[in-house]
Design a protein around this motif. Structure first.
Motif, PDB file in Angstrom:
ATOM      1  N   GLN A   2      -7.768  15.874  42.845  1.00  0.00           N
ATOM      2  CA  GLN A   2      -8.931  14.965  42.757  1.00  0.00           C
ATOM      3  C   GLN A   2      -9.577  15.066  41.495  1.00  0.00           C
ATOM      4  O   GLN A   2      -9.736  16.009  40.916  1.00  0.00           O
ATOM      5  CB  GLN A   2     -10.029  15.537  43.915  1.00  0.00           C
ATOM      6  CG  GLN A   2      -9.687  14.898  45.320  1.00  0.00           C
ATOM      7  CD  GLN A   2     -10.800  15.212  46.422  1.00  0.00           C
ATOM      8  OE1 GLN A   2     -11.491  16.066  46.129  1.00  0.00           O
ATOM      9  NE2 GLN A   2     -10.763  14.151  47.226  1.00  0.00           N
ATOM     10  N   LEU A   3      -9.955  13.803  40.804  1.00  0.00           N
ATOM     11  CA  LEU A   3     -10.644  13.682  39.694  1.00  0.00           C
ATOM     12  C   LEU A   3     -11.885  13.052  39.984  1.00  0.00           C
ATOM     13  O   LEU A   3     -11.898  11.880  40.654  1.00  0.00           O
ATOM     14  CB  LEU A   3      -9.578  13.006  38.778  1.00  0.00           C
ATOM     15  CG  LEU A   3      -8.385  13.625  38.384  1.00  0.00           C
ATOM     16  CD1 LEU A   3      -7.487  12.461  37.650  1.00  0.00           C
ATOM     17  CD2 LEU A   3      -8.439  14.835  37.636  1.00  0.00           C
ATOM     18  N   GLN A   4     -12.971  13.486  39.091  1.00  0.00           N
ATOM     19  CA  GLN A   4     -14.094  12.845  39.150  1.00  0.00           C
ATOM     20  C   GLN A   4     -14.696  12.410  37.731  1.00  0.00           C
ATOM     21  O   GLN A   4     -15.025  13.512  37.116  1.00  0.00           O
ATOM     22  CB  GLN A   4     -15.146  13.694  39.967  1.00  0.00           C
ATOM     23  CG  GLN A   4     -16.396  12.939  40.001  1.00  0.00           C
ATOM     24  CD  GLN A   4     -16.566  11.562  40.957  1.00  0.00           C
ATOM     25  OE1 GLN A   4     -16.104  11.432  41.953  1.00  0.00           O
ATOM     26  NE2 GLN A   4     -17.183  10.833  40.109  1.00  0.00           N
ATOM     27  N   ALA A   5     -14.889  11.444  37.460  1.00  0.00           N
ATOM     28  CA  ALA A   5     -15.481  10.854  36.190  1.00  0.00           C
ATOM     29  C   ALA A   5     -16.986  11.168  36.240  1.00  0.00           C
ATOM     30  O   ALA A   5     -17.532  10.573  37.093  1.00  0.00           O
ATOM     31  CB  ALA A   5     -14.738   9.953  35.482  1.00  0.00           C
ATOM     32  N   PHE A   6     -18.024  11.629  35.372  1.00  0.00           N
ATOM     33  CA  PHE A   6     -19.215  11.251  35.178  1.00  0.00           C
ATOM     34  C   PHE A   6     -19.718  11.402  33.865  1.00  0.00           C
ATOM     35  O   PHE A   6     -18.901  11.767  32.914  1.00  0.00           O
ATOM     36  CB  PHE A   6     -19.912  12.324  36.263  1.00  0.00           C
ATOM     37  CG  PHE A   6     -19.625  13.607  35.935  1.00  0.00           C
ATOM     38  CD1 PHE A   6     -18.483  14.385  36.561  1.00  0.00           C
ATOM     39  CD2 PHE A   6     -20.293  14.696  35.232  1.00  0.00           C
ATOM     40  CE1 PHE A   6     -18.047  15.648  36.252  1.00  0.00           C
ATOM     41  CE2 PHE A   6     -19.957  15.659  34.680  1.00  0.00           C
ATOM     42  CZ  PHE A   6     -18.772  16.467  35.454  1.00  0.00           C
ATOM     43  N   GLY A   7     -21.081  10.929  33.828  1.00  0.00           N
ATOM     44  CA  GLY A   7     -21.673  10.997  32.448  1.00  0.00           C
ATOM     45  C   GLY A   7     -22.012   9.678  31.714  1.00  0.00           C
ATOM     46  O   GLY A   7     -22.391   9.438  30.716  1.00  0.00           O
ATOM     47  N   GLY A   8     -21.587   8.584  32.462  1.00  0.00           N
ATOM     48  CA  GLY A   8     -21.821   7.208  31.998  1.00  0.00           C
ATOM     49  C   GLY A   8     -23.403   6.938  31.988  1.00  0.00           C
ATOM     50  O   GLY A   8     -24.044   7.639  32.739  1.00  0.00           O
ATOM     51  N   GLY A   9     -23.881   5.777  31.768  1.00  0.00           N
ATOM     52  CA  GLY A   9     -25.127   5.560  31.704  1.00  0.00           C
ATOM     53  C   GLY A   9     -25.419   4.333  30.734  1.00  0.00           C
ATOM     54  O   GLY A   9     -24.560   3.532  30.095  1.00  0.00           O
ATOM     55  N   LEU A  10     -26.630   4.019  30.691  1.00  0.00           N
ATOM     56  CA  LEU A  10     -26.692   2.946  29.674  1.00  0.00           C
ATOM     57  C   LEU A  10     -27.464   3.426  28.501  1.00  0.00           C
ATOM     58  O   LEU A  10     -28.038   4.475  28.169  1.00  0.00           O
ATOM     59  CB  LEU A  10     -28.305   2.061  30.318  1.00  0.00           C
ATOM     60  CG  LEU A  10     -28.892   1.150  29.359  1.00  0.00           C
ATOM     61  CD1 LEU A  10     -28.103  -0.064  29.333  1.00  0.00           C
ATOM     62  CD2 LEU A  10     -30.179   0.640  30.210  1.00  0.00           C
ATOM     63  N   VAL A  11     -26.820   2.919  27.320  1.00  0.00           N
ATOM     64  CA  VAL A  11     -27.068   3.383  26.084  1.00  0.00           C
ATOM     65  C   VAL A  11     -27.132   2.085  25.007  1.00  0.00           C
ATOM     66  O   VAL A  11     -26.697   1.099  25.403  1.00  0.00           O
ATOM     67  CB  VAL A  11     -26.208   4.504  25.714  1.00  0.00           C
ATOM     68  CG1 VAL A  11     -24.846   3.666  25.360  1.00  0.00           C
ATOM     69  CG2 VAL A  11     -26.431   5.084  24.161  1.00  0.00           C
ATOM     70  N   GLN A  12     -27.952   2.229  23.761  1.00  0.00           N
ATOM     71  CA  GLN A  12     -28.166   1.328  23.005  1.00  0.00           C
ATOM     72  C   GLN A  12     -27.002   1.311  21.975  1.00  0.00           C
ATOM     73  O   GLN A  12     -26.394   2.310  21.905  1.00  0.00           O
ATOM     74  CB  GLN A  12     -29.363   1.204  22.090  1.00  0.00           C
ATOM     75  CG  GLN A  12     -30.632   1.035  22.866  1.00  0.00           C
ATOM     76  CD  GLN A  12     -31.974   0.906  22.003  1.00  0.00           C
ATOM     77  OE1 GLN A  12     -31.930   1.454  20.941  1.00  0.00           O
ATOM     78  NE2 GLN A  12     -32.948   0.052  22.297  1.00  0.00           N
ATOM     79  N   ALA A  13     -26.742   0.048  21.357  1.00  0.00           N
ATOM     80  CA  ALA A  13     -25.539   0.186  20.512  1.00  0.00           C
ATOM     81  C   ALA A  13     -25.904   0.932  19.588  1.00  0.00           C
ATOM     82  O   ALA A  13     -27.080   1.186  18.840  1.00  0.00           O
ATOM     83  CB  ALA A  13     -25.422  -1.186  19.888  1.00  0.00           C
TER      84      ALA A  13
END
Length: 123
Positions: A2-13
């Protein structure tokens, strides 16, 4: 596996994010690993890949020099450091375990897929 990706979000350029992909139920220390992304209305595309021991890495041209893939086999985890982010990097990012000890650019070469994490880069 099982693989779980995390750490995404909203960021400015111009900003940075670090994605993690944690494997469970089985080790992926012998597998090549890859990161892919899919933007709205577009096909899933290869982003970065790493061999089983981290000795070989490769990147899509669009992220070369900005993204860095790495792994910690003791933690059964793969990372994607994303710097100098651009609005066109906005996508759902997923990790995958290769069928072999190396990583390729083709989706067909990956056996296990995790649910993605959304990265949104604002301009």
């Amino acid at each position: 596996v099982q693989l779980q990706a995390f750490g995404g979000g909203l960021v400015q350029a111009g900003g940075s994010l670090r994605l993690s992909c944690a494997a469970s139920r089985r080790t992926v220390s012998n597998n090549g690993m890859g990161w892919f992304r899919q933007a709205p209305g577009k096909e899933r595309e290869f982003v970065a890949g790493i061999s089983w021991n981290g000795g070989n890495t490769h990147y899509a041209e669009s992220v070369k020099g900005r993204f860095t893939i790495s792994r910690d086999n003791a933690k059964n985890t793969v990372y994607l450091q994303m710097d100098a982010l651009k609005p066109e990097d906005t996508a759902v990012y997923s990790c995958a375990a290769s069928l072999s000890s190396v990583s390729g650019v083709r989706i067909e070469g990956y056996r296990y897929w995790g649910q993605g994490t959304l990265v949104t880069v604002s301009s």
